[in-house]
Design an enzyme around this catalytic site. Structure first.
Site, PDB file in Angstrom:
ATOM      1  N   GLU A  51       0.804  -1.217   0.000  1.00  0.00           N
ATOM      2  CA  GLU A  51       0.000   0.000   0.000  1.00  0.00           C
ATOM      3  C   GLU A  51       0.841   1.273   0.000  1.00  0.00           C
ATOM      4  OE1 GLU A  51      -4.062  -0.013   1.272  1.00  0.00           O
ATOM      5  OE2 GLU A  51      -3.327   0.936   3.123  1.00  0.00           O
ATOM      6  N   LYS A  53       0.481   4.844   1.129  1.00  0.00           N
ATOM      7  CA  LYS A  53      -0.390   5.523   2.086  1.00  0.00           C
ATOM      8  C   LYS A  53       0.488   6.389   2.982  1.00  0.00           C
ATOM      9  CE  LYS A  53      -3.652   4.091   5.759  1.00  0.00           C
ATOM     10  NZ  LYS A  53      -4.290   2.879   6.345  1.00  0.00           N
ATOM     11  N   LYS A 114      -7.848   2.570  -3.703  1.00  0.00           N
ATOM     12  CA  LYS A 114      -8.439   2.422  -2.377  1.00  0.00           C
ATOM     13  C   LYS A 114      -9.033   3.770  -1.956  1.00  0.00           C
ATOM     14  CE  LYS A 114      -7.536   0.329   2.121  1.00  0.00           C
ATOM     15  NZ  LYS A 114      -6.501  -0.172   3.049  1.00  0.00           N
ATOM     16  N   GLU A 163     -14.844  -5.265   0.329  1.00  0.00           N
ATOM     17  CA  GLU A 163     -14.320  -5.395   1.688  1.00  0.00           C
ATOM     18  C   GLU A 163     -15.445  -5.655   2.685  1.00  0.00           C
ATOM     19  OE1 GLU A 163     -11.219  -2.596   3.196  1.00  0.00           O
ATOM     20  OE2 GLU A 163     -12.808  -2.046   4.600  1.00  0.00           O
ATOM     21  N   ASN A 184     -11.441  -7.332   6.089  1.00  0.00           N
ATOM     22  CA  ASN A 184     -10.708  -6.325   6.857  1.00  0.00           C
ATOM     23  C   ASN A 184     -10.677  -6.736   8.325  1.00  0.00           C
ATOM     24  OD1 ASN A 184      -9.458  -4.060   7.842  1.00  0.00           O
ATOM     25  ND2 ASN A 184     -10.780  -2.612   6.792  1.00  0.00           N
ATOM     26  N   GLU A 216      -6.882  -8.252   4.977  1.00  0.00           N
ATOM     27  CA  GLU A 216      -6.455  -6.853   5.037  1.00  0.00           C
ATOM     28  C   GLU A 216      -6.240  -6.401   6.480  1.00  0.00           C
ATOM     29  OE1 GLU A 216      -9.382  -4.387   3.221  1.00  0.00           O
ATOM     30  OE2 GLU A 216      -9.854  -5.810   1.652  1.00  0.00           O
ATOM     31  N   SER A 217      -5.188  -5.645   6.697  1.00  0.00           N
ATOM     32  CA  SER A 217      -4.910  -4.929   7.951  1.00  0.00           C
ATOM     33  C   SER A 217      -4.321  -5.842   9.027  1.00  0.00           C
ATOM     34  CB  SER A 217      -6.166  -4.238   8.511  1.00  0.00           C
ATOM     35  OG  SER A 217      -6.697  -3.336   7.568  1.00  0.00           O
TER      36      SER A 217
END
Length: 237
Positions: A51, A53, A114, A163, A184, A216-217
């Site tokens: 990512e 970000k 995103k 998501e 997520n 994710e995450s």
């Protein structure tokens, strides 16, 4: 926080549509084929979606200040299967320009936009900016709009990564036609992270054909990724 982000996004879109009407946007769509995100996750490795970000509401400003193109190059040189690029400007300090810059610099990369996509306009907008795929967050979309955006993505040769965070959101995503599912591990209302979310939701769709799962995450070490891959996940954001 989530409601604030969506409300601001809707206000921003009113001005965006005024400056660049839909007809003008559609005239600018590229003719080049899109490399599907699901195809980039076909490899036998861990298939990282790295990512780009620079800020988040929960953690504030990040220390890395490399340009989007420099980050993209570093990620790809080190084996990233695809890139996720934040384009939400107010809360995450992202920009659609970042996506466009990386596409010009990396014309064969698989790029995920995103953002908080709530309006059909944002689908061709993603394609025009060079996205290969776009994020849809089930928590901010009703069933009808989610299905509409999934189908619109297909008409523009874009895959939506849908998501989800709960069993109910997963059911709605599947009923709406989603086949590329992002789980997520971060609760978007509390910002708490629990990897068990991915394991729990993967068990609910175990054996269902044609699904591609992305966790994710909260993914910081190799060992949990190996466990998640064994549980059925093909990509990690």
């Amino acid at each position: 926080m989530l409601e604030q982000i969506v409300a601001r996004k809707r206000r921003e879109l009113e001005e965006t549509k005024r400056i660049r009407p839909l007809g003008q946007l559609l005239d600018s769509l590229p003719e080049s084929p899109v490399i599907p995100l699901s195809g980039a996750l076909d490899g036998g490795g861990l298939n990282i979606i790295a990512e780009i970000k620079y800020h988040s509401p929960s953690r504030g400003e990040f220390s890395c200040r490399l340009s989007p193109c420099s980050l993209a190059e570093a990620y790809l040189e080190n084996g990233a299967a695809a890139l996720s690029i934040l384009t939400e400007s107010h809360f995450f300090n992202g920009s659609l320009d970042y996506l466009e810059e990386v596409r010009r610099d990396q014309d064969d990369a698989v790029l995920l936009r995103k953002d908080f996509i709530v309006d059909p306009y944002q689908v061709p907008e993603s394609r025009a900016a060079g996205a290969s795929a776009f994020l849809l967050i089930a928590a901010i979309l009703d069933r009808a709009r989610l299905r509409e955006l999934i189908e619109l993505g297909a008409s523009h040769s874009l895959e939506p990564l849908v998501e989800v965070h709960t069993a109910r959101e997963l059911d709605v995503a599947l009923e709406s036609g989603a086949r590329l599912i992002g789980v997520n591990n971060r609760d978007l209302t509390t910002f708490e992270v629990d990897l068990q979310t991915s394991f729990d939701l993967a068990r609910r769709v175990e054996g269902e054909p044609g699904l591609v799962l992305v966790s994710e995450s909260g993914l910081k070490e190799r060992s949990p990724l190996l466990e998640l891959r064994a549980a059925g996940f093909r990509g990690f954001l």
